[in-house]
Motif scaffolding. Structure first.
Motif, PDB file in Angstrom:
ATOM      1  N   THR A 124       9.541  -8.113   3.009  1.00 17.87           N
ATOM      2  CA  THR A 124       8.623  -6.971   2.714  1.00 17.87           C
ATOM      3  C   THR A 124       7.507  -6.736   3.853  1.00 17.87           C
ATOM      4  OG1 THR A 124       7.177  -6.087   0.961  1.00 17.87           O
ATOM      5  CG2 THR A 124       6.682  -8.385   1.366  1.00 17.87           C
ATOM      6  N   SER A 125       7.096  -5.493   3.584  1.00 12.36           N
ATOM      7  CA  SER A 125       6.044  -5.117   4.831  1.00 12.36           C
ATOM      8  C   SER A 125       4.864  -5.618   4.205  1.00 12.36           C
ATOM      9  CB  SER A 125       6.085  -3.618   4.984  1.00 12.36           C
ATOM     10  OG  SER A 125       5.897  -2.972   3.879  1.00 12.36           O
ATOM     11  N   SER A 126       3.771  -5.861   4.969  1.00 15.41           N
ATOM     12  CA  SER A 126       2.614  -6.054   4.624  1.00 15.41           C
ATOM     13  C   SER A 126       1.630  -5.392   5.440  1.00 15.41           C
ATOM     14  CB  SER A 126       2.099  -7.852   4.705  1.00 15.41           C
ATOM     15  OG  SER A 126       1.965  -8.100   5.948  1.00 15.41           O
ATOM     16  N   HIS A 127       0.315  -5.520   4.979  1.00 12.70           N
ATOM     17  CA  HIS A 127      -0.703  -4.616   5.667  1.00 12.70           C
ATOM     18  C   HIS A 127      -1.157  -5.044   7.187  1.00 12.70           C
ATOM     19  CE1 HIS A 127      -1.856  -1.048   3.097  1.00 12.70           C
ATOM     20  NE2 HIS A 127      -0.395  -1.305   3.152  1.00 12.70           N
ATOM     21  N   SER A 128      -0.987  -6.491   7.147  1.00  9.52           N
ATOM     22  CA  SER A 128      -1.268  -7.021   8.465  1.00  9.52           C
ATOM     23  C   SER A 128      -0.764  -8.535   8.787  1.00  9.52           C
ATOM     24  CB  SER A 128      -2.915  -7.035   8.841  1.00  9.52           C
ATOM     25  OG  SER A 128      -3.493  -7.855   7.811  1.00  9.52           O
ATOM     26  N   ALA A 164       6.719 -11.497   4.713  1.00  9.44           N
ATOM     27  CA  ALA A 164       5.792 -10.413   4.535  1.00  9.44           C
ATOM     28  C   ALA A 164       5.322 -10.278   6.055  1.00  9.44           C
ATOM     29  CB  ALA A 164       4.823 -10.661   3.732  1.00  9.44           C
TER      30      ALA A 164
END
Lengths: 355, 355
Positions: B137-141, B103
């Motif tokens: 996956t992308s994550s917010h940070s 992530a």
């Protein structure tokens, strides 16, 4: 849970990292004969007992896969397990173990971890699955959940995505679009809450689709039903990203094409009514909504009699030669529309606006 | 990589999530006979071929387990794999497959993922391990890496933490403390860099300990060496959190005590010299530093002759009855100091100040 600023909450530092893992995992005992050794060593030990092993991993990130503003941690734990068991079911294997990795910022107190693990435990009990490994760590922000699931099956009964043949029937379990419409309701009510926290969310009457979104189930029951019917699917996949995307995966890996009939796609009455309320074509929810965790499979045409009129299965189309491509046959006409991962061409613009 | 603001970098959105996974995993082909089906289906398929399965998972978070300011992504990928293979080696099993979950926030361009995967690939080639599953996956940070490793072994040769008996010899592979001293050097030079980015970091002469920190190896070679010597360890664990903590794990799970001799703990000359430079007792680096990924085991006293003077193994103590507790016998005296997870009592205050 995260909004609660009451002083009784326990910071993770009070237990320490090892203490937290011990505290969270003591609830898990081993039930599966294939679980030889569980949590507490360098690795878990499993026995395949002559069967093949199916293994899958998923990583879920806060703000991308879930929003803690409306997904309770307990449901989130349950759903994270279900998403992985669904992948094992899609191989026609029996899920038996999971390993859980959690990275969470220190804004999460011990009680938040407990709630998450309660959901994980609930899913494991429901599906008869053992938690055999886990790692929990702090992170600098957000919550990331990584689950690995293991299942077993006899070599000849396992189903890949690559075995479908032209003329095979395209068969779906359950109904689609509910999880997506449930999400629309949750997002609407959450927006209302953000504007006015005193407003009561209007969730009544949406039970089925809210459950499809917040606490979905994996179709681990399908394997036995197929065995009873004497059907060995030629290919299978779970519907986690929307029907269109899954059909394209089967087509790609089996090197075939598909005709999908819009009017055959099974949808619950509440899904259709809620789509109307949101001024959305319900087929969009089915084709590109995702998270329904139903199983999509192909079966030999000779199995038609075994499956027709069965309440758990709907024939929604058939496989063709690869050169014929993947097309949706639109409702009430014989018009063809090319399937794309986002849904289908004819509605792309409409969907784009509504997203 | 992350500092490079050059316009040639590719945002992940250009490939999409499926595209990125496909792009990153196309480099992996299956080599292990136990790998039946790799990436690209709902789950991977494995065959244990009559052996038992060892499985472990780790979750690593940016800012907690690694600092991208001085850990290159390629090394990070390598080390993340090694940490898990080390757990498999600690079960006396042969690692064969891994699954990778990543992530990452969208500040990571495709090239950063490529660098990370290059390290993962390098480790997999070096250890003959297949990548059979992955989720990105992308994550917010931040960056979170989750790795699950699978290995196999004959039931009777697998080693748990729980099999040690009083009077067993406590045996260690390799040397300790290097990874911790390497980290001290990296952190010092990184602080200098933050104050003055034009200063060149002084890394020369620290090669061995920097490698121990940045690119450690898993002792997957030990299983064959033990077999050659005709030794079946009674218990085994890998040294990931520091020697003291691992000894306490063995004691706890085997329900025994230990005497550890400070003067027997093997340390490299450079580790000792660097500890001196940092005004640190080198035993602290060994006892509570961690990340050395050596193997700590107990063997029957009757195996003494087989292992004495072997270059890969050092006898550093022995097991006692549980009632005698876990103690360090201090260097140059017969004074005993109680072992704690943080190191040992006598130096706790000193260490506290230096941390």
């Amino acid at each position: 849970m995260l909004e609660d600023k009451s002083p009784q909450l326990t910071p993770v530092s009070e237990l320490g990292e090892f203490g937290l893992i011990k505290h969270l995992t003591k609830r898990f005992s081993l039930q599966q004969p294939s679980s030889i050794l569980g949590i507490g060593d360098d690795a878990a030990l499993l026995s395949a007992e002559g069967r093949e092993i199916a293994i899958t991993t998923d990583i879920l990130a806060e703000g991308v896969h879930f929003n803690l503003g409306y997904a309770p941690l307990k449901h989130l734990g349950y759903k994270a397990v279900v998403a992985n068991l669904s992948d094992i079911a899609a191989m026609n294997a029996v899920p038996a173990q999971i390993l859980v990795g959690i990275a969470a910022s220190n804004r999460f107190p011990v009680e938040a971890f407990e709630e998450l693990y309660e959901g994980i435990e609930h899913a494991c009990k429901h599906y008869g699955v053992d938690v055999v490994g886990g790692d929990t760590t702090s992170s600098h922000s957000g919550l990331v959940i990584s689950i690995t699931a293991i299942g077993y099956g006899e070599k000849e009964s396992l189903t890949k995505r690559s075995g479908a043949q032209p003329n095979d029937l395209l068969v779906l379990t359950g109904d689609l679009g509910g999880a997506y419409m449930g999400l629309q309701v949750l997002e609407r009510e959450h927006s209302v809450f953000l504007v006015n926290p005193n407003m009561q969310p209007e969730m009544e009457g949406y039970d089925y689709i809210l459950q499809r979104q917040l606490k979905p189930e994996a179709r681990t029951d399908i394997r036995a039903k197929l065995q009873e019917l004497g059907i060995q699917p030629t290919a299978m996949i779970d519907v986690s990203d929307g029907l269109a995307s899954e059909i394209l995966h089967l087509a790609d890996q089996s090197k075939i094409g598909f005709r999908l009939y819009e009017e055959k796609i099974p949808m619950d009455e509440l899904t259709i009514m809620t789509a109307d309320e949101f001024n959305l074509n319900p087929s969009i929810a089915a084709l590109s909504g995702g998270e329904d965790y139903e199983l999509l499979m192909t079966i030999a045409p000779s199995d038609y009699d075994k499956i027709k009129n069965h309440p758990d299965f709907t024939i929604i189309g058939h496989a063709t030669e690869a050169s014929e491509g993947c097309y949706l046959v639109l409702r009430g006409s014989n018009e063809l529309s090319k399937l794309t991962a986002q849904g289908w061409d004819a509605f792309l613009n409409k969907k784009g606006k509504e997203d």
